[in-house]
Design a protein around this motif. Structure first.
Motif, PDB file in Angstrom:
ATOM      1  N   LYS A  63      13.680  48.282 -21.001  1.00 45.07           N
ATOM      2  CA  LYS A  63      14.365  49.567 -21.174  1.00 45.07           C
ATOM      3  C   LYS A  63      15.501  49.762 -20.164  1.00 45.07           C
ATOM      4  O   LYS A  63      15.543  50.736 -19.416  1.00 45.07           O
ATOM      5  N   LEU A  64      16.468  48.856 -20.181  1.00 44.55           N
ATOM      6  CA  LEU A  64      17.571  48.933 -19.226  1.00 44.55           C
ATOM      7  C   LEU A  64      18.399  50.194 -19.461  1.00 44.55           C
ATOM      8  O   LEU A  64      18.670  50.584 -20.594  1.00 44.55           O
ATOM      9  N   HIS A  65      18.799  50.818 -18.363  1.00 46.99           N
ATOM     10  CA  HIS A  65      19.573  52.067 -18.434  1.00 46.99           C
ATOM     11  C   HIS A  65      20.373  52.180 -17.145  1.00 46.99           C
ATOM     12  O   HIS A  65      19.835  52.520 -16.088  1.00 46.99           O
ATOM     13  N   ASP A  66      21.668  51.872 -17.234  1.00 43.43           N
ATOM     14  CA  ASP A  66      22.522  51.891 -16.049  1.00 43.43           C
ATOM     15  C   ASP A  66      23.962  51.939 -16.546  1.00 43.43           C
ATOM     16  O   ASP A  66      24.212  52.115 -17.743  1.00 43.43           O
ATOM     17  N   ILE A  67      24.914  51.764 -15.642  1.00 48.23           N
ATOM     18  CA  ILE A  67      26.298  51.728 -16.087  1.00 48.23           C
ATOM     19  C   ILE A  67      26.504  50.493 -16.969  1.00 48.23           C
ATOM     20  O   ILE A  67      25.768  49.513 -16.869  1.00 48.23           O
ATOM     21  N   PRO A  68      27.478  50.537 -17.888  1.00 47.17           N
ATOM     22  CA  PRO A  68      27.618  49.461 -18.873  1.00 47.17           C
ATOM     23  C   PRO A  68      27.694  48.064 -18.272  1.00 47.17           C
ATOM     24  O   PRO A  68      27.040  47.138 -18.771  1.00 47.17           O
ATOM     25  N   ASN A  69      28.462  47.881 -17.208  1.00 43.91           N
ATOM     26  CA  ASN A  69      28.618  46.549 -16.645  1.00 43.91           C
ATOM     27  C   ASN A  69      27.300  46.020 -16.092  1.00 43.91           C
ATOM     28  O   ASN A  69      26.977  44.838 -16.240  1.00 43.91           O
ATOM     29  N   THR A  70      26.520  46.901 -15.454  1.00 47.77           N
ATOM     30  CA  THR A  70      25.254  46.471 -14.879  1.00 47.77           C
ATOM     31  C   THR A  70      24.259  46.081 -15.961  1.00 47.77           C
ATOM     32  O   THR A  70      23.541  45.082 -15.834  1.00 47.77           O
ATOM     33  N   VAL A  71      24.190  46.846 -17.032  1.00 45.48           N
ATOM     34  CA  VAL A  71      23.280  46.510 -18.128  1.00 45.48           C
ATOM     35  C   VAL A  71      23.698  45.193 -18.786  1.00 45.48           C
ATOM     36  O   VAL A  71      22.851  44.335 -19.074  1.00 45.48           O
ATOM     37  N   ALA A  72      24.996  45.015 -19.011  1.00 41.44           N
ATOM     38  CA  ALA A  72      25.472  43.772 -19.608  1.00 41.44           C
ATOM     39  C   ALA A  72      25.126  42.576 -18.719  1.00 41.44           C
ATOM     40  O   ALA A  72      24.644  41.538 -19.202  1.00 41.44           O
ATOM     41  N   SER A  73      25.343  42.718 -17.419  1.00 43.87           N
ATOM     42  CA  SER A  73      25.036  41.630 -16.495  1.00 43.87           C
ATOM     43  C   SER A  73      23.536  41.358 -16.446  1.00 43.87           C
ATOM     44  O   SER A  73      23.096  40.209 -16.358  1.00 43.87           O
ATOM     45  N   GLY A  74      22.748  42.429 -16.497  1.00 48.60           N
ATOM     46  CA  GLY A  74      21.302  42.266 -16.493  1.00 48.60           C
ATOM     47  C   GLY A  74      20.808  41.502 -17.707  1.00 48.60           C
ATOM     48  O   GLY A  74      19.936  40.629 -17.598  1.00 48.60           O
ATOM     49  N   LEU A  75      21.357  41.794 -18.883  1.00 48.07           N
ATOM     50  CA  LEU A  75      20.942  41.091 -20.088  1.00 48.07           C
ATOM     51  C   LEU A  75      21.361  39.624 -20.058  1.00 48.07           C
ATOM     52  O   LEU A  75      20.623  38.756 -20.534  1.00 48.07           O
ATOM     53  N   LYS A  76      22.513  39.343 -19.475  1.00 48.65           N
ATOM     54  CA  LYS A  76      22.916  37.935 -19.333  1.00 48.65           C
ATOM     55  C   LYS A  76      21.939  37.193 -18.423  1.00 48.65           C
ATOM     56  O   LYS A  76      21.591  36.027 -18.677  1.00 48.65           O
ATOM     57  N   ALA A  77      21.486  37.870 -17.368  1.00 48.81           N
ATOM     58  CA  ALA A  77      20.535  37.242 -16.452  1.00 48.81           C
ATOM     59  C   ALA A  77      19.176  37.013 -17.107  1.00 48.81           C
ATOM     60  O   ALA A  77      18.462  36.062 -16.771  1.00 48.81           O
ATOM     61  N   LEU A  78      18.816  37.869 -18.063  1.00 53.90           N
ATOM     62  CA  LEU A  78      17.528  37.744 -18.748  1.00 53.90           C
ATOM     63  C   LEU A  78      17.581  36.790 -19.936  1.00 53.90           C
ATOM     64  O   LEU A  78      16.533  36.395 -20.453  1.00 53.90           O
ATOM     65  N   ALA A  79      18.761  36.400 -20.358  1.00 51.95           N
ATOM     66  CA  ALA A  79      18.906  35.579 -21.559  1.00 51.95           C
ATOM     67  C   ALA A  79      18.100  34.286 -21.518  1.00 51.95           C
ATOM     68  O   ALA A  79      17.556  33.875 -22.558  1.00 51.95           O
ATOM     69  N   PRO A  80      17.984  33.592 -20.378  1.00 52.46           N
ATOM     70  CA  PRO A  80      17.190  32.355 -20.369  1.00 52.46           C
ATOM     71  C   PRO A  80      15.725  32.537 -20.754  1.00 52.46           C
ATOM     72  O   PRO A  80      15.058  31.553 -21.104  1.00 52.46           O
ATOM     73  N   LEU A  81      15.207  33.754 -20.700  1.00 49.54           N
ATOM     74  CA  LEU A  81      13.833  34.002 -21.118  1.00 49.54           C
ATOM     75  C   LEU A  81      13.686  33.938 -22.632  1.00 49.54           C
ATOM     76  O   LEU A  81      12.574  33.821 -23.143  1.00 49.54           O
ATOM     77  N   ARG A  82      14.776  34.080 -23.347  1.00 52.03           N
ATOM     78  CA  ARG A  82      14.845  33.936 -24.801  1.00 52.03           C
ATOM     79  C   ARG A  82      13.846  34.829 -25.537  1.00 52.03           C
ATOM     80  O   ARG A  82      13.089  34.366 -26.407  1.00 52.03           O
ATOM     81  N   PRO A  83      13.844  36.127 -25.226  1.00 49.17           N
ATOM     82  CA  PRO A  83      13.012  37.024 -26.028  1.00 49.17           C
ATOM     83  C   PRO A  83      13.609  37.163 -27.423  1.00 49.17           C
ATOM     84  O   PRO A  83      14.782  36.868 -27.640  1.00 49.17           O
ATOM     85  N   PHE A  84      12.805  37.606 -28.379  1.00 47.90           N
ATOM     86  CA  PHE A  84      13.371  37.852 -29.708  1.00 47.90           C
ATOM     87  C   PHE A  84      13.716  39.318 -29.889  1.00 47.90           C
ATOM     88  O   PHE A  84      14.504  39.673 -30.763  1.00 47.90           O
TER      89      PHE A  84
END
Length: 239
Positions: A63-84
Motif C-alpha cells: 500500500k505505497l503512498h508518498d510523493i509520485p517520484n518516491t512511489v515510482a522508485s519504490g516500485l522499481k526497487a520491488l520489481a525483482p520480487l516479481r509479484p503478480f
C-alpha cells in the motif's frame, strides 16, 4: 451466479518467517495465491518475501503512498520480487498512480509479467464514522466509486475494495478492472477488526475477481481444509 471463477488469496499476516513458511506449505495447491504485507515484509525482509514467492503466486500488499517520484522508485526497487499484484493508495492521486504504472511498465519492459497495479480505495476497517473522523463526509460507497474511477483513469489495473462496493464499481467501471476484496469472512467466522464484510459466496456473486482471506484460514485448526472449504464455496457460486 458469477460466470467467472472467483479466486482465493490467503493472507499470511505474521511477523514469523517460520509460521508463514508453514502456512504456505500447508496451503500449496489449496489457494490461488498468497498475500504478504507490511507485517511480514518489515519483520522478515525482502529476501524472505522473495523466498515465499518462488513457489506460489505472490500478492505484495505494501500500500505505497508518498510523493509520485518516491512511489515510482519504490516500485522499481520491488520489481525483482516479481509479484503478480501490488498495491498503492488511491488517495495518492492521479499523478502518483500514473507514475507508479509507468515505473512498472519500465521495469518489466511492457511484458506480460508486469505486476498488476491495484489502488486501495477505502480500507475495510473503515465505515462512515471513520471517514468523517478524517474529514471525508461521503459514504464509504460514494468515496470508493469516486476514488475507483479516478484510479482506473490514471492507470491502475484494478482496485482493492470491500465486497459491499462491488456492484456499484462494476456498474461504474465495467468488467475489465480487477477487483480484489479483503474482509471476507466465511459463515461463523469472527469479524476481528473488519467492519464491511461479506461471505465468499456473496463476494463471488457480486463480481469479485479475487477474495483475500486471512485469519479464518491461517488460524483454523486445519488451514488446508479451511481453504478447500472456501474454494468449494467459490466453485459452487460460479455454477
Amino acid at each position: 451466479m458469477s460466470s467467472t471463477r472467483t479466486r482465493l488469496i490467503a493472507a499470511l499476516d505474521t511477523a514469523s518467517y517460520e509460521e508463514a513458511t508453514q502456512w504456505a506449505t500447508q496451503l500449496e495447491g489449496k489457494v490461488d495465491a498468497i498475500k504478504l504485507g507490511l507485517e511480514f515484509t518489515y519483520a522478515c525482509g525482502l529476501d524472505a518475501v522473495r523466498a515465499l514467492g518462488e513457489h506460489q503466486k505472490l500478492f505484495l500488499d505494501l500500500k505505497l503512498h508518498d510523493i509520485p517520484n518516491t512511489v515510482a522508485s519504490g516500485l522499481k526497487a520491488l520489481a525483482p520480487l516479481r509479484p503478480f499484484l501490488t498495491t498503492i493508495h488511491a488517495l495518492g492521486g492521479p499523478e502518483m498512480i500514473a507514475r507508479a504504472r509507468a515505473a512498472l511498465e519500465e521495469s518489466f519492459e511492457g511484458g506480460p509479467d508486469r505486476p498488476k497495479l491495484l489502488a486501495v480505495t477505502v480500507l475495510t476497517s473503515m465505515n462512515e464514522q471513520s471517514l468523517a473522523e478524517v474529514g471525508i463526509n461521503d459514504t464509504p460507497l460514494d468515496e470508493v466509486v469516486r476514488l475507483g474511477k479516478m484510479a482506473i483513469q490514471a492507470g491502475a489495473d484494478g482496485l482493492v475494495c470491500s465486497a459491499h462496493e462491488l456492484v456499484a464499481l462494476r456498474d461504474a467501471l465495467g468488467n475489465k478492472p480487477e477487483l480484489i476484496v479483503p474482509g471476507i469472512r466465511p459463515a461463523g467466522s469472527a469479524l476481528d477488526d473488519q467492519k464491511r464484510v461479506m461471505s465468499p459466496t456473496q463476494a463471488a456473486e457480486a463480481g469479485a475477481d479475487w477474495i483475500v482471506v486471512g485469519r479464518p484460514i491461517t488460524r483454523a485448526d486445519d488451514p488446508a481444509a479451511a481453504a478447500q472449504a472456501i474454494q468449494d464455496e467459490l466453485q459452487a457460486a460460479s455454477q
